[in-house]
Scaffold this motif. Structure first.
Motif, PDB file in Angstrom:
ATOM      1  N   ALA A 226     -12.313   2.353  13.574  1.00  0.00           N
ATOM      2  CA  ALA A 226     -12.871   1.158  14.073  1.00  0.00           C
ATOM      3  C   ALA A 226     -14.117   1.199  13.998  1.00  0.00           C
ATOM      4  O   ALA A 226     -14.795   2.165  14.331  1.00  0.00           O
TER       5      ALA A 226
ATOM      6  N   VAL B 102     -10.849  -3.239  13.154  1.00  0.00           N
ATOM      7  CA  VAL B 102     -10.072  -2.155  13.548  1.00  0.00           C
ATOM      8  C   VAL B 102      -8.935  -1.762  12.356  1.00  0.00           C
ATOM      9  O   VAL B 102      -8.094  -2.527  11.876  1.00  0.00           O
TER      10      VAL B 102
ATOM     11  N   SER C  93      -6.933  -2.067  19.538  1.00  0.00           N
ATOM     12  CA  SER C  93      -6.239  -0.891  18.891  1.00  0.00           C
ATOM     13  C   SER C  93      -5.021  -0.715  19.171  1.00  0.00           C
ATOM     14  O   SER C  93      -4.035  -0.432  18.230  1.00  0.00           O
TER      15      SER C  93
END
Length: 482
Positions: free
Chosen positions: A134, A129, A149
């Motif tokens: 990501a 991430v 995230s």
């Protein structure tokens, strides 16, 4: 020794369990004959027991049931490469399944009669991430990525209303949500993909590398390759969300206000729905503004000029995650009641704005509450200019409305399901006549000729990609395209 290890050894020791092809019946069966074809070595498991194969006959629609020969639970991407190559050599069909909860397969799209189903939920690692993207396995669910995230204040730009879907599943179809007017669909926000093609080749592709494959597999319905990893774009999001709900009794004003809102961009999220009301229909606007504590939205400015019914406005605040995950409690209740496992003859449509009001009015006039089985009806627009994915087919108009009849068959009888499927087909024919397109994850029977019309004018490009990346037509037969 674990049952997984025992199972794998049992399957992979060549003399114990293998596969033989009957050229007369064109079918496969487990055998111990001396001339059996040995299976490739795997890090995961190839399941051929009755329970695993029966489970693979289900999808979210619970309408079509096709029994595979085996279910692959991959231990790595290499397992998928090996089994695609094996399937190609032996003339077997193969498809990736993202799990029984996937609403992006309601009519057998991910099923394979007498073939191999790949359980992609086994590959669910979030590898990285970063600041703006990501890198994740295709079996990762959107809610899992969000949980990873959001501590950094980042989110995918577009989320479907139900975030339990897998990333690979939605990228194979499209992935639409209330942020689509601003960012496009989820397929428009993927930066890079690892794909196992129908040739059994593992290829990394993007807008700058292997671009034809990148353009083919996004919204490619699994026809050209199996998405195994994806680099998904991330954007900064405020931690709070203010939701505004308001009712309309006039469809024209409702749809015009929605179009106005996606053009002026005052909200971050724009959706809407229809519900039965006093023998007719009422319409609910759902709009959201994300914000940081201390910088609360100015309600009067945001709502200025909108024509909703006085006294119907509801305003509520919550966290960004709670908003995007708001369906979780409802779905848990439906599961507890058993309704989640009922047949879902869904119908999602993209309608050109020039025809949308008349088309929606016509369909709703022929739709009863019983037809929906308490399922929702969604109506909201997005802008064609935000779409960049070639095989995501939408009408040729500046604005396009998503119009979704998310039916639940109540009672869940074959007769009721058949009647709803017949209605879906009639609506689809009318949709085609007004220049609309189907979002092809739903329960409507399409012929190869229907598919050619759906992909027009890109059908030749679609067909060429099939010859290039899956020349033996082994991938995803459940769509019935070829």
């Amino acid at each position: 020794m674990s049952s997984r290890t025992v199972s794998r050894r049992t399957l992979l020791q060549g003399a114990l369990v293998a596969v033989a092809f009957n050229p007369l019946s064109r079918s496969w069966a487990s055998t111990m004959e001396a001339d059996a074809v040995p299976l490739p070595p795997l890090a995961g498991e190839l399941l051929m027991d009755a329970a695993s194969r029966t489970a693979a006959t289900e999808d979210f629609g619970h309408i079509i049931h096709r029994t595979p020969w085996a279910v692959l639970v991959p231990g790595s991407v290499k397992d998928i490469v090996a089994m695609v190559r094996f399937a190609r050599r032996q003339g077997l069909k193969i498809a990736a399944s993202r799990g029984l909860g996937e609403s992006h397969s309601t009519f057998g799209q991910s099923q394979v009669p007498a073939g191999i189903v790949i359980d992609m939920s086994a590959l669910a690692t979030i590898h990285e991430v970063g600041e703006d993207s990501a890198w994740v396995d295709a079996g990762v669910r959107w809610h899992e990525l969000l949980q990873a995230s959001l501590p950094s204040g980042k989110s995918p730009p577009v989320l479907t209303d139900y975030i339990e879907l897998s990333i690979g599943g939605t990228l194979s179809a499209g992935g639409i949500g209330g942020q689509a007017f601003r960012h496009g669909l989820q397929v428009d926000n993927v930066l890079e993909l690892d794909v196992v093609t129908g040739r059994g080749e593992l290829v990394r592709c993007s807008r700058w590398r292997e671009r034809p494959l990148f353009d083919a597999v996004r919204s490619g319905l699994g026809q050209f390759g199996i998405i195994v990893r994806a680099r998904v774009r991330l954007v900064a999001v405020p931690p709070r969300a203010r939701t505004y709900l308001a009712r309309y009794d006039d469809l024209h004003r409702f749809m015009e206000d929605q179009r106005r809102l996606i053009e002026d961009g005052r909200f971050d999220y724009v959706e809407g729905s229809a519900s039965p009301s006093n023998g007719g229909w009422a319409y609910q606007l759902e709009v959201v503004k994300y914000f940081t504590p201390g910088s609360e939205p100015e309600d009067s400015r945001l709502l200025a000029g909108l024509g909703f019914l006085p006294g119907t406005l509801q305003v509520s605040d919550g966290s960004y995650f709670d908003f995007v995950n708001r369906l979780a409690p409802l779905i848990e209740l439906l599961k507890q009641l058993g309704v989640w496992s009922f047949p879902h003859p869904w119908l999602d449509m993209f309608v050109p704005a020039r025809s949308a009001e008349a088309f929606v009015q016509e369909v709703l006039s022929q739709t009863t509450e019983a037809d929906m089985g308490q399922g929702p009806i969604l109506i909201y627009p997005f802008r064609s200019s935000a779409l960049t994915t070639p095989f995501l087919r939408t009408p040729n108009d500046r604005h396009v409305f998503l119009f979704s009849l998310l039916r639940t068959a109540i009672p869940p009888t074959p007769e009721n399901v058949a009647a709803l499927l017949e209605k879906n087909r009639a609506i689809f024919d009318r949709l085609t006549a007004v220049g609309g397109k189907i979002y092809p994850v739903d329960a409507v029977s399409l012929s190869p000729a229907d598919w050619r019309r759906h992909f027009h004018p890109s059908w030749e490009r679609f067909e060429h990609a099939k010859r290039r990346y899956d020349p033996d037509h082994i991938l995803t037969p459940g769509q019935g395209i070829f």
